[in-house]
Design an enzyme around this catalytic site. Structure first.
Site, mmCIF file in Angstrom:
data_model
loop_
_atom_site.group_PDB
_atom_site.id
_atom_site.type_symbol
_atom_site.label_atom_id
_atom_site.label_comp_id
_atom_site.label_asym_id
_atom_site.label_seq_id
_atom_site.Cartn_x
_atom_site.Cartn_y
_atom_site.Cartn_z
ATOM 1 N N ASP A 125 0.947 -1.174 -0.089
ATOM 2 C CA ASP A 125 0.117 -0.172 -0.151
ATOM 3 C C ASP A 125 0.854 1.349 0.012
ATOM 4 O OD1 ASP A 125 -2.316 1.482 0.095
ATOM 5 O OD2 ASP A 125 -3.051 0.562 1.972
ATOM 6 N N ASP A 168 -10.213 4.104 -1.971
ATOM 7 C CA ASP A 168 -10.622 3.175 -0.996
ATOM 8 C C ASP A 168 -12.436 3.459 -1.134
ATOM 9 O OD1 ASP A 168 -8.385 2.505 -0.408
ATOM 10 O OD2 ASP A 168 -8.586 3.075 1.807
#
Length: 434
Positions: free
Chosen positions: A280, A340
């Site tokens: 990430d 997200d």
């Protein structure tokens, strides 16, 4: 580099569209009319975290990172793009007068002209950017993040293992997301409140499933041991933003010590039985700054991914997120293609690069053409518990994608509809390009 004009195109007013491709996973992507205002960062921190920091967009200009396409309204499509994953220019279109766009770029570009509409042109272009590769079907997974955030414990993982079996949720892999680690950058040191990482991984693999883990491998938090003890491992002058209530530095993968450390982290995880690595905040690896070796930021980023592969081994799955898109071609197996998801429909800041259902749907749909061409798309997780806004619309979006299906609700929190729909959506990825 400064921007130089490289072409112009005449458009049909009211019918023309410009397709902006964003820099990284969370950067908004989509097609806009000439009178539209595309999404732009809400503040300077979001510019760093979710857009391309070095090339902020002037007003009244369209900008794509490695790809800008114009559908002038006559049935054709003109595309300007990066020549390779190693050279990724910013490409702009500005209106000089009604119906005429001037194209400029800050580096070398390839120019394509296509027929058959924007969707077909994007698919054809994507095929030219990557070596042909077969992407096998990836089974569905379960992820800790959207149910437990950074307060997850080993007991949460084990409880959901048992519930997945009881309720027939076919999660082949369990991903332990952010919250197990002591600090950002100290991946092999556990957060005391988590419990035992070894216990959680052993429970996953002992159930016959694969184990996955989250890291932000190129970030170094200012509270971390790495930051305190190894300042020589950091990219000089690189600022990766502020998250986790701390400033963020960048690991210099061209430093031999930092490179050895990075390889060791993933070698250690692999020895524990972990075979899926969610990587990430990868944008940090391509930030400009002073590195030990005089290496272009994109080349340094790609070297970092190669080191991770070296540590984990050729058979593991590398899953990119918050990652520069074009520079990642050929180096990751799965890629997040949207911001997200969140329990809310709209982002709190109004900036659709931030967590929200709307941003995830818009950008995910716009990048569906990349699936099974560059990697397996990750549209983000299935979250369908009762407090998720517009959950029916999110389920429908996931159902339309061919990408990774990963559930992330606490299974005990699902009602009958949520459990049934989650079970229905948890299927392997499509193997044919979208």
């Amino acid at each position: 580099m400064s921007f130089a004009d490289i072409g112009e195109i005449t458009c049909v007013p009211g019918r023309a569209r410009v397709f902006e491709h964003g820099w990284q996973s969370w950067s908004p992507t989509g097609a806009y009319g000439l009178g539209d205002t595309p999404p732009r960062p809400a503040d300077e921190t979001i510019q760093i975290l979710c857009y391309r920091p070095e090339t902020p967009v002037p007003g009244n200009v369209f900008q794509g990172e490695g790809l800008l396409a114009v559908e002038p309204g006559d049935g054709s499509v003109e595309l300007w793009s990066a020549p390779s994953p190693l050279q990724v220019p910013s490409i702009r279109a500005r209106a000089e007068e009604p119906g005429r766009l001037v194209i400029s770029a800050d580096g070398p570009v390839r120019h394509h002209r296509a027929e058959g509409g924007l969707a077909q042109a994007l698919r054809e272009w994507a095929d030219t950017m990557a070596e042909p590769r077969t992407f096998p079907a990836v089974p569905p997974m379960w992820c800790t993040w959207y149910g437990y955030w950074d307060k997850v414990t080993d007991a949460d993982v084990i409880e959901n293992l048992e519930l997945a079996t009881r309720h027939g949720l076919p999660a082949d892999m369990f991903l332990i997301d952010d919250g197990y680690e002591a600090e950002i950058g100290d991946w092999l040191e556990g957060r005391p409140g988590f419990g035992s990482l070894e216990r959680a991984v052993d429970a996953i693999t002992g159930s016959g499933r694969r184990a996955g883990i989250w890291t932000a491998p190129f970030l170094v938090g200012h509270r971390s041991r790495v930051f305190r003890e190894h300042p020589e491992w950091l990219v000089g002058g690189a600022y990766a933003g502020r998250m986790w209530n701390q400033e963020l530095a960048v690991l210099d993968v061209t430093h031999p010590g930092a490179a050895e450390h990075l390889v060791n982290v993933f070698r250690t995880f692999r020895a524990m039985g972990i075979t899926h690595f969610k990587l990430d905040y990868l944008y940090a690896g391509a930030l400009a700054g002073g590195r030990r070796q005089d290496l272009d930021p994109i080349a340094a980023y790609r070297r970092g991914l190669e080191l991770i592969r070296e540590g984990g081994g050729s058979e593991v799955t590398l899953h990119g997120c918050g990652a520069p898109m074009v520079p990642s071609i050929g180096l990751v197996d799965i890629m997040r293609v949207s911001p997200d998801i969140a329990p809310t429909l709209l982002p709190r800041s109004g900036d659709i690069s931030q967590p929200s259902q709307l941003g995830a749907r818009l950008t995910g749909a716009a990048r569906e053409f990349l699936h099974a061409r560059w990697w397996v798309n990750d549209p983000d997780c299935i979250i369908l518990r009762p407090d998720v806004e517009a959950r029916e619309e999110w389920a429908a979006h996931i159902d339309r994608t061919g990408g990774l299906r990963g559930a992330s609700d606490p299974i005990a929190a699902l009602d009958e509809w949520g459990l049934e729909t989650t079970r229905r959506l948890m299927v392997p990825t499509a193997t044919d390009p979208s």
